[in-house]
Design an enzyme around this catalytic site. Structure first.
Site, mmCIF file in Angstrom:
data_model
loop_
_atom_site.group_PDB
_atom_site.id
_atom_site.type_symbol
_atom_site.label_atom_id
_atom_site.label_comp_id
_atom_site.label_asym_id
_atom_site.label_seq_id
_atom_site.Cartn_x
_atom_site.Cartn_y
_atom_site.Cartn_z
ATOM 1 N N ASP A 65 38.128 -80.347 -12.671
ATOM 2 C CA ASP A 65 39.148 -81.999 -13.265
ATOM 3 C C ASP A 65 39.105 -83.186 -12.696
ATOM 4 O O ASP A 65 39.747 -83.205 -11.651
ATOM 5 C CB ASP A 65 39.764 -81.629 -13.936
ATOM 6 C CG ASP A 65 39.850 -82.804 -14.663
ATOM 7 O OD1 ASP A 65 39.362 -83.679 -14.835
ATOM 8 O OD2 ASP A 65 41.377 -82.957 -15.603
ATOM 9 N N GLU A 105 41.106 -79.820 -25.165
ATOM 10 C CA GLU A 105 42.337 -80.622 -24.418
ATOM 11 C C GLU A 105 43.205 -81.560 -26.023
ATOM 12 O O GLU A 105 43.967 -82.088 -25.983
ATOM 13 C CB GLU A 105 42.506 -81.545 -24.071
ATOM 14 C CG GLU A 105 42.263 -81.317 -22.347
ATOM 15 C CD GLU A 105 42.338 -82.178 -21.429
ATOM 16 O OE1 GLU A 105 42.476 -82.194 -20.976
ATOM 17 O OE2 GLU A 105 41.964 -82.485 -22.061
ATOM 18 N N GLU A 152 42.269 -90.153 -10.547
ATOM 19 C CA GLU A 152 43.337 -89.753 -11.481
ATOM 20 C C GLU A 152 43.827 -89.248 -10.286
ATOM 21 O O GLU A 152 45.653 -88.682 -10.187
ATOM 22 C CB GLU A 152 42.895 -89.647 -12.544
ATOM 23 C CG GLU A 152 43.546 -88.667 -13.293
ATOM 24 C CD GLU A 152 43.375 -87.585 -14.052
ATOM 25 O OE1 GLU A 152 43.635 -86.554 -15.423
ATOM 26 O OE2 GLU A 152 41.862 -87.728 -14.240
#
Length: 723
Positions: A383, A309, A411
Site C-alpha cells: 500500500d 476495506e 500518505e
C-alpha cells in the site's frame, strides 16, 4: 491620524507583497517570468512576431490565450494576432484546418504522432519562415502549445525547432480522494477544491487553472470523488454539478470520471440487491449510464473499489470481480466509456500474506474482463509504502489491460510536511523487470501496452491537490503532480530530467540553483526510506492516520492492519519471510526474481526484510550486523535531511521570500520527525535485539514508553466516515 494612515499603508503593502508571493505558488510551473537575457529575448522575438490561428474552437482559443499570456510574461509585450500568415508567424492549427500550402512541409511528420500528439516545426513557405504547432486533433495542438511554452521557460533555442511528440499511455488520470463534504481522504493540502454546495452555478477560477495545469503536462482525465465512494454523486442533482466541471475541463482535453459505489442500486434505486448478474441491477446501471451520458456526452466512465476495506462489491453476492467489472463495462460501452476496476483487495478472513491476496484474486481471471476494463493495480503489493517491490500482478496478467496506480499525495511519506520527490519512486517501479517475456519486460512496457500489444492503457495518480494557496501545501509537492503527468505521458522519462524541468519552470534557470537542488530532489526519497523504513521494512507507521512511527501497534481488530504483522520482530530477528519457508509470496514473481530473492545473500538489500526474517546479528555485505546497519541507516536518513536544510539555506537568493521561508520551516519539521522516526523505531527494536547502538548513532531522547504515548487524533487526511 497620520500614524493610522502609516499603519494602513504598511498593511496594504504587506498584503500586496504577500499576494504577489502567493501568486507564484498558485501559478505552479506555469510561471511565465520575464526573460531577462536580452540576447535570448531578441532571438525569440526574431522568430515569433505574430500569431495566426486556424480554427476558433474552445480548445484552440485556450491554446492561443495561453500563448498570449505567456508572451506577455516573457517579453512584456502583446503578441499580435494576425489574419494572414506573415514572416515569422507562429501558426496554430490541426492537420485538417491548416491551409493546403503549409501541409507539404509537414506531411511526413504526421506519421510520427498519434491522435493526441503534436508537431512543433520551423518551416519555410517559399521565403517565408514560420513556426507551426499542429496535430491531428485540437487537443494535440493544445499540448503542443504548452510544450512550446515549456521550451521558452527552459530557455531552449527555437530558431530551428523540431519536436514530434505523443503520449505513450492513453488514459492519464488523476484520482481525487475527495468526499462530497469537501474533506479529502489522505489529502494534506486543505479541503477539496470542488465546492459541491455552490455548483453548478458558481464556477471558480481555480477550476480553469486546474485544467490548464493538467493539460500542460498531458493529464487527460480526472476522477472527481473518493474511491471509498458515496452513491449520492450518481444522483441527478450531483450529475448536474459534475456537468459544470466537465464543461470547464472539456476545452483542455480532460474527461471527468466518477467513482461508482457498488451498492448504489440499493441506495438510489430502491432495489433489493446489487447482484451484478441480476437483470434489474444490470438495467439500473445501464439506465444510470445513459442518464449521465445524456448530460455529459464525453463522460469517461467509472472507477470502482469493490470488496476491499469494507466496501461493497460482487463478492457480497457470491460473484467475481469479473462479474462486477463486466456489468459496469457493458453499461458504459455504448458511450465509449471505460471501467477502472481497482485490484487493491485484501480480507481479514484470508489467512494468507496480504501481499499475495490481490494476485490470488485477480490472476485467475486474466483474459476474462471486457475490452473496456482496465484493472488498476497499485505500484506495490501492500500500500504505497516508501519502498516496495513492484506488484507481481504486472508480470502475471498478459491478457488483461493493466493500469498503474501511483500515489502522488504522501500518505506514508511524511504527508505534506516532508520534501519527497516521488518521480524517483515512480521511475524505480517503471524500470523494474517483470521477466514475463524474458529480460527487458519492464513494468513500463506492461503499462504502455507495448509488451502485450494492448490498445487500452492507463496510469492513475492519487492527487495531492487541495485548497491550499499553492495547491499542494508543500511547495515541492507540486513537483510530484508535475512529475506524475510527465511520466504518464512518457513512462521512460528520467526523474532527473523531470526535476530539472520543474526547478527551472518553477524557481530559476540559474545552474547555481538548479544543480544542487536537482541533486537534493533526486536524493530526497531515499532519505525518507532510510529514516522511516530501511532495508525492506514496511508498514510500520502509526495506526489510522499513518502519521509517524508505530512499529509496536498490535491491538487493531484486523491482523493485517497491525505493524507487527509486517516486521515480525522477536528475539530471533526481524523481517517477513516471503520465501518458500514462509508465505511463499516470491512464487508470484517470475523465476529470475524468485530465484534471486530466495536467498538473503542475493536479495537486494533494499528489499532484504521484505522477503526475509533474519537474525539481528546477521552479517551483511559490509561485514556489519543487521542491527548495526539498521541503526546506521536510520541515522544516515537524519543526516540527509540536515544536508537538505543546509543546501536550501544556500538557495535563499534564488527564491522569493514566502516560498523560501515556508520550505525552511517544513524542513525543520522534517528534521525533527526524521529524528523521531529514528529514535522511536530503534528504541522499539532494541528491546528485541538486546544490542547496543553504534557509537555514531545518538541515544534516543526519550524512552520507548514516551514514543508509544504520543497521540495525533486530528492528523490530516483521515476519512471522517472512519470515526
Amino acid at each position: 491620524m497620520m500614524y493610522c494612515k502609516k499603519i494602513s499603508l504598511a498593511l496594504l503593502l504587506l498584503v500586496l507583497t504577500f499576494n504577489g508571493y502567493s501568486q507564484r505558488g498558485y501559478d505552479l510551473w506555469l510561471q511565465y517570468d520575464e526573460i531577462e537575457d536580452q540576447k535570448l529575448s531578441k532571438e525569440y522575438l526574431k522568430n515569433v512576431s505574430g500569431l495566426m490561428v486556424f480554427g476558433d474552437s474552445p480548445t484552440l482559443k485556450a491554446a492561443s490565450n495561453e500563448i498570449m499570456r505567456a508572451h506577455q510574461g516573457f517579453f512584456k509585450k502583446e503578441l499580435k494576432r494576425q489574419i494572414s500568415i506573415k514572416a515569422n508567424s507562429l501558426v496554430l492549427g490541426t492537420k485538417e484546418d491548416l491551409p493546403a500550402y503549409v501541409l507539404p512541409a509537414l506531411e511526413q511528420d504526421y506519421s510520427k504522432i498519434n491522435d493526441e500528439g503534436f508537431l512543433i516545426k520551423k518551416i519555410k513557405i517559399g521565403n517565408t519562415p514560420l513556426i507551426v504547432i499542429t496535430g491531428k486533433s485540437e487537443v494535440g495542438v493544445l499540448y503542443g502549445t504548452f510544450r512550446f511554452m515549456r521550451e521558452l521557460q527552459l530557455h531552449n533555442k527555437i530558431e530551428e525547432i523540431y519536436i514530434a511528440d505523443a503520449p505513450k499511455i492513453q488514459k492519464r488520470v488523476l484520482n481525487h480522494w475527495d468526499n462530497l463534504d469537501r474533506t479529502v481522504e489522505r489529502g494534506y493540502a486543505g479541503f477539496s477544491i470542488w465546492d459541491w454546495h455552490h455548483l453548478p452555478e458558481l464556477i471558480k477560477p481555480e477550476y480553469m487553472d486546474y485544467a490548464r495545469a493538467n493539460a500542460s503536462i498531458g493529464i487527460n482525465g480526472t476522477v472527481l470523488t473518493n474511491v471509498n465512494a458515496s452513491s449520492l454523486v450518481l444522483s441527478p442533482m450531483y450529475i448536474e454539478k459534475v456537468k459544470a466541471l466537465a464543461d470547464i475541463f472539456r476545452p483542455y482535453g480532460i474527461q471527468v470520471y466518477l467513482t461508482a459505489r457498488f451498492s448504489a442500486p440499493l441506495e438510489l434505486g430502491d432495489l433489493a440487491t446489487a447482484d451484478p448478474l441480476d437483470p434489474e441491477v444490470r438495467k439500473w446501471w445501464k439506465d444510470k449510464a445513459d442518464e449521465i451520458y445524456a448530460t455529459i456526452p464525453d463522460f469517461g466512465g467509472f472507477l470502482v473499489k469493490a470488496n476491499s476495506e469494507g466496501q461493497p462489491g460482487p463478492n457480497n453476492y457470491g460473484r467475481s470481480h469479473v462479474d462486477g467489472a463486466n456489468m459496469l463495462a457493458e453499461a458504459v460501452a455504448p458511450h465509449n466509456g471505460i471501467v477502472m476496476w481497482r485490484a487493491f483487495v485484501y480480507s481479514e478472513h484470508d489467512p494468507d500474506d496480504r501481499a499475495k491476496q490481490a494476485y490470488s484474486e485477480f490472476v485467475p481471471f486474466d483474459g476474462q474482463f471486457r475490452d473496456n476494463v482496465l484493472v488498476q493495480v497499485k505500484n506495490g503489493p501492500i500500500d504505497f509504502q516508501p519502498r516496495e517491490p513492484f506488484h507481481p500482478i504486472f508480470g502475471a496478467m498478459p491478457n488483461t489491460p493493466l493500469m498503474m496506480e501511483f500515489q502522488i499525495t504522501q500518505e506514508y511519506l511524511g504527508f505534506s510536511s516532508h520534501l519527497v520527490f516521488l518521480p524517483k519512486l515512480f521511475e524505480e517501479v517503471l524500470d523494474e523487470d517483470t521477466f514475463v517475456k524474458g529480460e527487458g519486460s519492464t513494468v513500463a512496457k506492461v503499462i504502455d501496452g507495448s509488451l502485450h500489444n494492448k490498445k487500452l492503457t492507463g496510469m492513475a495518480g492519487v492527487a495531492n491537490i487541495g485548497t491550499a494557496k499553492n495547491w499542494t501545501n508543500h511547495p515541492f509537492g507540486q513537483a510530484n503532480w508535475y512529475g506524475f503527468g510527465r511520466l504518464a505521458w512518457d513512462p521512460y522519462l528520467s526523474s532527473e530530467k523531470i526535476a530539472e524541468e520543474w526547478l527551472k519552470m518553477t524557481f530559476s534557470n540559474d545552474n547555481e540553483f538548479v544543480e544542487p537542488m536537482k541533486e537534493q530532489m533526486l536524493n530526497s526519497r531515499e532519505a525518507v526510506v532510510k529514516y522511516m523504513t530501511p532495508l525492506g521494512l514496511h508498514h510500520i507507521m502509526a495506526t489510522g492516520h499513518h502519521y509517524g512511527p508505530g512499529p509496536w501497534v498490535d491491538d487493531l481488530s484486523r491482523p493485517e492492519w497491525n505493524p507487527v504483522y509486517y516486521h515480525k520482530a522477536d528475539s530471533l530477528g526481524v523481517g517477513f519471510d516471503r520465501t518458500a519457508t514462509g508465505s511463499n509470496a516470491l512464487e508470484q514473481y517470475a523465476e529470475p526474481i524468485s530465484q534471486q530473492y530466495s536467498s538473503p545473500e542475493t536479495t537486494p538489500e533494499k528489499y532484504l526484510l521484505w522477503f526475509h526474517h533474519l537474525p539481528w546479528d546477521y552479517e551483511m555485505k559490509n561485514g556489519k550486523t543487521l542491527w548495526t546497519n539498521l541503526a546506521l541507516t536510520h541515522q544516515e536518513g537524519v543526516e540527509d535531511v540536515k544536508e537538505m536544510k543546509s543546501t536550501w539555506e544556500e538557495m535563499e537568493e534564488y527564491v522569493d521570500k514566502e516560498r523560501y521561508e515556508r520550505v525552511s520551516m517544513l524542513l525543520d519539521i522534517q528534521l525533527k520527525e526524521a529524528k523521531w522516526w529514528r529514535d522511536a523505531v530503534l528504541s522499539y527494536f532494541q528491546k528485541f535485539s538486546d544490542m547496543e547502538l553504534p557509537d555514531s548513532v545518538p541515544q534516543p531522547e526519550h524512552d520507548l514508553e514516551y514514543y508509544k504515548s504520543l497521540n495525533h487524533p486530528y492528523a490530516p487526511g483521515i476519512n471522517p466516515s472512519w470515526n
